[in-house]
Design a protein around this motif. Structure first.
Motif, PDB file in Angstrom:
ATOM      1  N   PHE A 221       0.813  -1.211   0.000  1.00  0.00           N
ATOM      2  CA  PHE A 221       0.000   0.000   0.000  1.00  0.00           C
ATOM      3  C   PHE A 221       0.852   1.270   0.000  1.00  0.00           C
ATOM      4  CE2 PHE A 221      -3.433  -2.833   1.335  1.00  0.00           C
ATOM      5  CZ  PHE A 221      -4.502  -2.293   0.628  1.00  0.00           C
ATOM      6  N   CYS A 222       2.094   1.169   0.456  1.00  0.00           N
ATOM      7  CA  CYS A 222       2.958   2.355   0.518  1.00  0.00           C
ATOM      8  C   CYS A 222       3.818   2.515  -0.733  1.00  0.00           C
ATOM      9  CB  CYS A 222       3.851   2.286   1.751  1.00  0.00           C
ATOM     10  SG  CYS A 222       2.952   2.523   3.298  1.00  0.00           S
ATOM     11  N   ILE A 223       3.675   1.619  -1.695  1.00  0.00           N
ATOM     12  CA  ILE A 223       4.435   1.777  -2.936  1.00  0.00           C
ATOM     13  C   ILE A 223       4.104   3.114  -3.587  1.00  0.00           C
ATOM     14  CG2 ILE A 223       4.621   0.896  -5.301  1.00  0.00           C
ATOM     15  CD1 ILE A 223       4.467  -1.908  -4.191  1.00  0.00           C
ATOM     16  N   GLY A 224       2.865   3.552  -3.407  1.00  0.00           N
ATOM     17  CA  GLY A 224       2.459   4.828  -3.998  1.00  0.00           C
ATOM     18  C   GLY A 224       3.236   6.020  -3.485  1.00  0.00           C
ATOM     19  N   LEU A 225       3.947   5.836  -2.372  1.00  0.00           N
ATOM     20  CA  LEU A 225       4.760   6.944  -1.869  1.00  0.00           C
ATOM     21  C   LEU A 225       5.867   7.316  -2.855  1.00  0.00           C
ATOM     22  CD1 LEU A 225       5.091   5.976   1.905  1.00  0.00           C
ATOM     23  CD2 LEU A 225       3.709   7.802   0.919  1.00  0.00           C
ATOM     24  N   ALA A 226       6.146   6.418  -3.814  1.00  0.00           N
ATOM     25  CA  ALA A 226       7.139   6.759  -4.841  1.00  0.00           C
ATOM     26  C   ALA A 226       6.696   7.983  -5.638  1.00  0.00           C
ATOM     27  CB  ALA A 226       7.359   5.574  -5.773  1.00  0.00           C
ATOM     28  N   THR A 227       5.376   8.147  -5.797  1.00  0.00           N
ATOM     29  CA  THR A 227       4.894   9.330  -6.506  1.00  0.00           C
ATOM     30  C   THR A 227       5.165  10.601  -5.708  1.00  0.00           C
ATOM     31  OG1 THR A 227       2.672   9.133  -5.527  1.00  0.00           O
ATOM     32  CG2 THR A 227       3.067   7.973  -7.593  1.00  0.00           C
ATOM     33  N   CYS A 228       5.261  10.463  -4.377  1.00  0.00           N
ATOM     34  CA  CYS A 228       5.592  11.633  -3.558  1.00  0.00           C
ATOM     35  C   CYS A 228       7.016  12.108  -3.844  1.00  0.00           C
ATOM     36  CB  CYS A 228       5.430  11.297  -2.081  1.00  0.00           C
ATOM     37  SG  CYS A 228       3.750  10.807  -1.623  1.00  0.00           S
ATOM     38  N   VAL A 229       7.891  11.167  -4.177  1.00  0.00           N
ATOM     39  CA  VAL A 229       9.258  11.538  -4.542  1.00  0.00           C
ATOM     40  C   VAL A 229       9.240  12.381  -5.816  1.00  0.00           C
ATOM     41  CG1 VAL A 229      11.526  10.654  -5.185  1.00  0.00           C
ATOM     42  CG2 VAL A 229      10.184   9.481  -3.431  1.00  0.00           C
ATOM     43  N   VAL A 230       8.404  11.958  -6.780  1.00  0.00           N
ATOM     44  CA  VAL A 230       8.286  12.721  -8.025  1.00  0.00           C
ATOM     45  C   VAL A 230       7.748  14.122  -7.739  1.00  0.00           C
ATOM     46  CG1 VAL A 230       7.245  12.769 -10.321  1.00  0.00           C
ATOM     47  CG2 VAL A 230       7.944  10.589  -9.316  1.00  0.00           C
ATOM     48  N   SER A 231       6.741  14.199  -6.840  1.00  0.00           N
ATOM     49  CA  SER A 231       6.193  15.517  -6.487  1.00  0.00           C
ATOM     50  C   SER A 231       7.246  16.407  -5.844  1.00  0.00           C
ATOM     51  CB  SER A 231       5.010  15.339  -5.526  1.00  0.00           C
ATOM     52  OG  SER A 231       3.973  14.596  -6.127  1.00  0.00           O
ATOM     53  N   SER A 232       8.088  15.800  -5.006  1.00  0.00           N
ATOM     54  CA  SER A 232       9.140  16.584  -4.350  1.00  0.00           C
ATOM     55  C   SER A 232      10.150  17.105  -5.365  1.00  0.00           C
ATOM     56  CB  SER A 232       9.845  15.721  -3.299  1.00  0.00           C
ATOM     57  OG  SER A 232       8.926  15.247  -2.338  1.00  0.00           O
ATOM     58  N   ILE A 233      10.511  16.248  -6.324  1.00  0.00           N
ATOM     59  CA  ILE A 233      11.459  16.688  -7.353  1.00  0.00           C
ATOM     60  C   ILE A 233      10.843  17.779  -8.217  1.00  0.00           C
ATOM     61  CG2 ILE A 233      12.804  15.934  -9.350  1.00  0.00           C
ATOM     62  CD1 ILE A 233      12.982  13.185  -8.077  1.00  0.00           C
TER      63      ILE A 233
END
Length: 394
Positions: A221-233
């Motif tokens: 369920f936390c795999i989606g946190l990878a998109t947060c990395v994209v948002s941060s970049i």
């Protein structure tokens, strides 16, 4: 009207006026179209294969995929043909206007794609978790996402007055500071992403599961946190929106803007595809095991796969045993398949079968105050004695 560039910047642009990012734009916008389309199609195919039906979260992810395709199509259509990926000093005024118009369309698709992905994930949570408190939290989060989406969409519509001042530099009008607006959108999007992807973790840790399985589910369920990395970049390149050399700096900003919703789409599609395919393989293995067990007359050896399947079938209580030949035949009913008439008759009559007189004999046992005797002859009973009859094989 003075130049927006300093003499040093102008010298740099002149020295690099032949640089190009056009090839980068092509693959940046083509890969998300292919990846999102294939993964969403496989998701629908997997749902149909699993006979689970198409639900609200599927429709929302399909809509998010359409919005992502619209993003990429506007980037490809308004980008390279009009100078995007080149330095602004070599791009004509008309092409600069078309790039800005494409950016306006692109931004609307971006906002809709983000909202659709978030709502799709929340709809999935609502369908999977039945805890009433958690469902109320999901509904409250969904209401906030809808309000947030409406707010940023309406703000973008009113970004300039008149609206065409957004893309036409020759039109005089009042416009919002787009860098500030983009920062707000990106930061609020990042916060909601972290909240949504961490929401189910407390629910998982209250399940009656082994710790290892809880960790695995939490990781999925936390795999989606990878998109947060994209948002941060993406936050690091937001300033490119206010750069005078916007035709050059729009490229990395656009790339992160398409990979952000793509990450959300993939994170919701891939677990469903994997689960359905694994379920399908398990069903096929069960069918193969049933056919092999049904057609084979050989007794499975200890430790073999067939022996393990036989023990499993025995444990479920769905095995018929032929006592006269000392071998077992597993009869398993799968997916509404019915046993043949002979097997069904044998299952019904097994308990009521009378012993074959050629195989079985009668032994009468008489209990005499703790002493036992057995004989094929009748025994004279005394008062208080008890007699039972056993059927045993000769």
């Amino acid at each position: 009207m003075g130049s927006p560039f300093s003499p040093e910047e102008l010298a740099y642009l002149e020295a690099h006026k032949h640089d190009s990012r056009v090839d980068e734009i092509h693959w940046v916008y083509t890969v998300p179209i292919v990846a999102a389309t294939i993964s969403t199609a496989l998701r629908l195919w997997a749902k149909r294969l699993g006979r689970n039906g198409i639900t609200l979260d599927d429709y929302l992810i399909v809509f998010a995929t359409i919005c992502l395709i619209g993003q990429c199509a506007s980037g490809l259509g308004y980008g390279p043909p009009h100078g995007m990926g080149r330095h602004v000093i070599v791009v004509s005024g008309y092409d600069q206007m078309m790039v800005r118009k494409g950016d306006y369309i692109f931004s609307h698709f971006y906002d809709l794609a983000l909202v659709s992905v978030k709502l799709g994930i929340l709809a999935f949570y609502y369908r999977v978790f039945v805890h009433p408190v958690f469902r109320r939290v999901v509904l409250a989060t969904a209401a906030f996402i809808v309000a947030w989406g409406i707010g940023i969409t309406v703000t973008l519509f009113l970004a300039c007055r008149p609206l065409n001042a957004y893309w036409d530099a020759n039109v005089t009008g009042e416009c919002l500071t787009m860098v500030t607006f983009t920062y707000f959108t990106n930061i609020s999007n990042l916060i909601t992403d972290i909240w949504i992807f961490l929401m189910p973790v407390p629910m998982i840790w209250h399940l009656q599961l082994q710790t290892k399985k809880k960790l695995l589910l939490s990781l999925i369920f936390c795999i989606g946190l990878a998109t947060c990395v994209v948002s941060s970049i993406r936050l690091t390149v937001v300033l490119g929106r206010g750069s005078a050399d916007f035709t050059w700096y729009y490229v990395p900003l656009g790339a992160y803007s398409v990979f952000e919703p793509l990450g959300g789409i993939l994170c919701t599609n891939l677990p469903i595809i994997w689960h359905m395919l694994r379920k399908r393989r398990a069903t096929n293995r069960m069918n193969d095991g049933f056919l092999k067990t049904h057609n084979s007359n050989a007794t499975p050896t200890i430790g073999s796969a067939a022996s393990r399947r036989t023990r499993f079938i025995h444990a479920l209580g769905i095995t018929t045993v032929d006592k006269s030949r000392n071998e077992s035949v597993a009869r398993t009913v799968l997916d509404n398949e019915a046993v043949d008439a002979g097997d069904f008759h044998r299952l019904e009559s097994m308990e009521s079968q009378k012993p074959d007189p050629r195989i079985w004999t009668t032994v009468e046992r008489v209990n005499l105050d703790g002493e036992a005797s057995s004989s094929a002859e009748e025994v004279q009973l005394k008062p208080g004695m008890k007699k039972t009859t056993w059927n045993v094989r000769r």
